[in-house]
Design an enzyme around this catalytic site. Structure first.
Site, short mmCIF file in Angstrom:
data_model
loop_
_atom_site.label_atom_id
_atom_site.label_comp_id
_atom_site.label_asym_id
_atom_site.label_seq_id
_atom_site.Cartn_x
_atom_site.Cartn_y
_atom_site.Cartn_z
N ASP A 10 -10.32 -9.14 8.07
CA ASP A 10 -11.90 -9.26 7.69
C ASP A 10 -12.56 -10.62 7.91
O ASP A 10 -13.57 -10.76 8.09
CB ASP A 10 -11.99 -8.54 6.17
CG ASP A 10 -12.29 -7.06 6.50
OD1 ASP A 10 -12.23 -6.64 7.58
OD2 ASP A 10 -12.89 -6.36 5.46
N LYS A 34 3.98 -15.21 2.01
CA LYS A 34 3.78 -16.00 0.60
C LYS A 34 5.36 -16.23 0.33
O LYS A 34 5.65 -15.99 -0.65
CB LYS A 34 3.23 -15.11 -0.23
CG LYS A 34 2.72 -15.78 -1.68
CD LYS A 34 1.35 -16.72 -1.46
CE LYS A 34 1.32 -17.36 -2.72
NZ LYS A 34 0.52 -18.75 -2.78
N TYR A 50 0.68 -1.18 -0.11
CA TYR A 50 0.09 0.00 0.01
C TYR A 50 0.83 1.18 0.09
O TYR A 50 0.24 2.45 -0.27
CB TYR A 50 -0.85 0.05 1.33
CG TYR A 50 -1.86 -1.00 1.36
CD1 TYR A 50 -2.12 -1.88 0.18
CD2 TYR A 50 -3.01 -1.35 2.10
CE1 TYR A 50 -2.89 -3.07 0.10
CE2 TYR A 50 -3.94 -2.43 2.15
CZ TYR A 50 -4.04 -3.22 1.05
OH TYR A 50 -4.84 -4.21 1.14
N ASP A 52 -5.07 -7.16 5.92
CA ASP A 52 -6.30 -6.53 5.44
C ASP A 52 -7.46 -7.45 5.10
O ASP A 52 -8.47 -7.32 5.48
CB ASP A 52 -5.89 -5.55 4.23
CG ASP A 52 -7.07 -4.63 3.94
OD1 ASP A 52 -7.97 -4.61 4.71
OD2 ASP A 52 -6.98 -3.81 2.99
N ASP A 61 -2.59 -18.38 1.63
CA ASP A 61 -3.58 -19.15 1.00
C ASP A 61 -4.16 -20.37 1.86
O ASP A 61 -5.26 -20.28 2.06
CB ASP A 61 -3.54 -19.61 -0.34
CG ASP A 61 -1.90 -20.15 -0.73
OD1 ASP A 61 -1.09 -19.74 0.20
OD2 ASP A 61 -1.73 -20.87 -1.48
#
Ligand code: NAD
Length: 362
Positions: free
Chosen positions: A252, A192, A142, A248, A224
């Site tokens: 959620d 990852k 970001y 992020d 994942d």
């Protein structure tokens, strides 16, 4: 008697309604545990745009820096939604995080046994779920440069940059390990590493920091796989730590395990002192809920539980934090519910009554 300075920023919509209940509960903590909380209150978000033309004033940041913690309601609403507006309520959250150097976002996900039915997952999968997801807030995709769009002969192009420094990973991993020490002593670091160079760095550094905490178990998961295991075996996680974008998404996903937004607190933390405390911003994960503002329907428990996190993580008041959490559990066990979590055989109460019930249990 110890005195603590706290900045209150109720914000917009239901923010002021739930904030009032949090300070009601804190008032009881003051009396029972003989502390003094000295409050400053500042307008922020839409309320500050209306009053001062900016979502976050320099004065507010200055007051925050002089406080032990910031208790933050929620910001935003249709009145300030114009996409062409030059100032937006959300600037207040981003500005505050940046100015206070808050780099770690913590979201506890605990499913109350009596609210298992509120989730879309099966109760038997959810049972015992009690984790904290820690997201790195100030680095990664970001913020990395270059970040741009352009057009060439091949058509439209875009690039974002995923960059992490060793220092950024070290400091967030310390937050995770220190927190795990106060809990079930297990950290899951999510990356990852099979595809990304930053993922390899992340895993390497997390492993090195982990060696400083021999009493804490560290395991690594690819993002994942983590997304999958959160739904398959959520109760197996204690502390999850990950980079900004993965966090992020995973925060959620994890939040949805608990069912209602009205129950979920969060913290954004900066540098820690040796005793593990330090400045932080504490807020419910929900927004300003304009659809129920002013109707007494807002669930104040996320805000009240955010205040409990503040006592634990910024003020070092563990017993006081635990007392609030157990008062909340007691009220739920007593069958009291705001409309968002009401079910058959429960007693529906409004925002104020819910706050009073929690305060009275303290
Ligand atoms: P929201 O979280 O405000 O509301 C989503 C739904 O959940 C609504 O139906 C609402 O009534 C319900 N809800 C939320 N909190 C509740 C509570 N405490 N008790 C009972 N029900 C509750 O999200 P939204 O509708 O997408 O956004 C509304 C505004 O809030 C927008 O302007 C958005 O930008 C802003 N927002 C702010 C924050 C923040 O301040 N951190 C976070 C998210 C959204």
């Amino acid at each position: 008697m110890s005195t603590f300075r706290i900045l209150l920023t109720p914000g917009d919509g239901i923010g002021p309604e739930v904030m009032e209940e949090a300070t009601k509960v804190l008032g009881r903590v003051e009396r029972r545990f003989r502390h003094e909380f000295v409050y400053d209150e500042e307008k922020l978000g839409g309320a500050a745009i209306d009053a001062y033309g900016t979502a976050l004033r320099a004065e507010t940041v200055a007051k925050a820096k002089q406080s032990a913690a910031v208790l933050f309601g929620a910001v935003g609403g249709p009145k300030w939604d114009d996409p062409k507006a030059t100032v937006r309520p959300e600037d207040a959250i981003l500005g505050m995080r940046k100015q206070l150097g808050l780099f770690a976002n913590l979201r506890p996900v605990r499913v109350h046994p009596l609210l298992l039915g509120d989730s879309t997952l099966k109760p038997e999968v959810l049972e015992g779920t009690d984790m904290v997801v820690i997201r790195e807030l100030t680095g990664g995709l970001y913020f990395g440069k270059p970040k741009k769009r352009w057009t060439n002969a091949a058509g439209r192009q875009g690039v974002d940059t995923l960059r992490y420094s060793e220092k950024e990973i070290v400091r967030i991993c310390h937050v995770a390990f220190q927190l795990a020490r106060q809990r079930r002593k297990k950290v899951t670091s999510v990356d990852k590493a099979n595809v990304l160079r930053t993922g390899q760095l992340w895993r390497e550094v997390a492993t090195e920091v982990g060696r400083e905490y021999p009493d804490v178990t560290l395991d690594h998961l690819l993002v994942d796989a983590c997304a999958m295991h959160l739904l398959r075996r959520p109760a197996s996680f204690d502390v999850i730590v990950t980079e900004n974008m993965f966090g992020d998404i995973l925060t959620d996903e994890a939040a949805m395990l608990a069912g209602s937004m009205g129950m979920m607190p969060s913290a954004s933390l900066g540098r820690r002192r040796k005793d593990g405390t330090g400045i932080g911003l504490y807020e419910p994960i929900h927004g300003s809920a304009p659809d129920i503002t002013g109707q007494g329907k807002a669930n104040p428990l996320a805000m009240i539980l955010s205040a409990a996190m503040m006592l634990r993580l910024s003020l070092g008041l563990e017993a006081e934090a635990a007392a609030i959490e157990s008062a909340v559990d007691g009220v739920i066990a007593g069958g009291y519910r705001t409309p968002d979590i009401a079910g058959a055989g429960t007693t529906v109460v409004d925002t104020r009554k819910m706050g009073t019930l929690v305060a009275e249990r303290l």
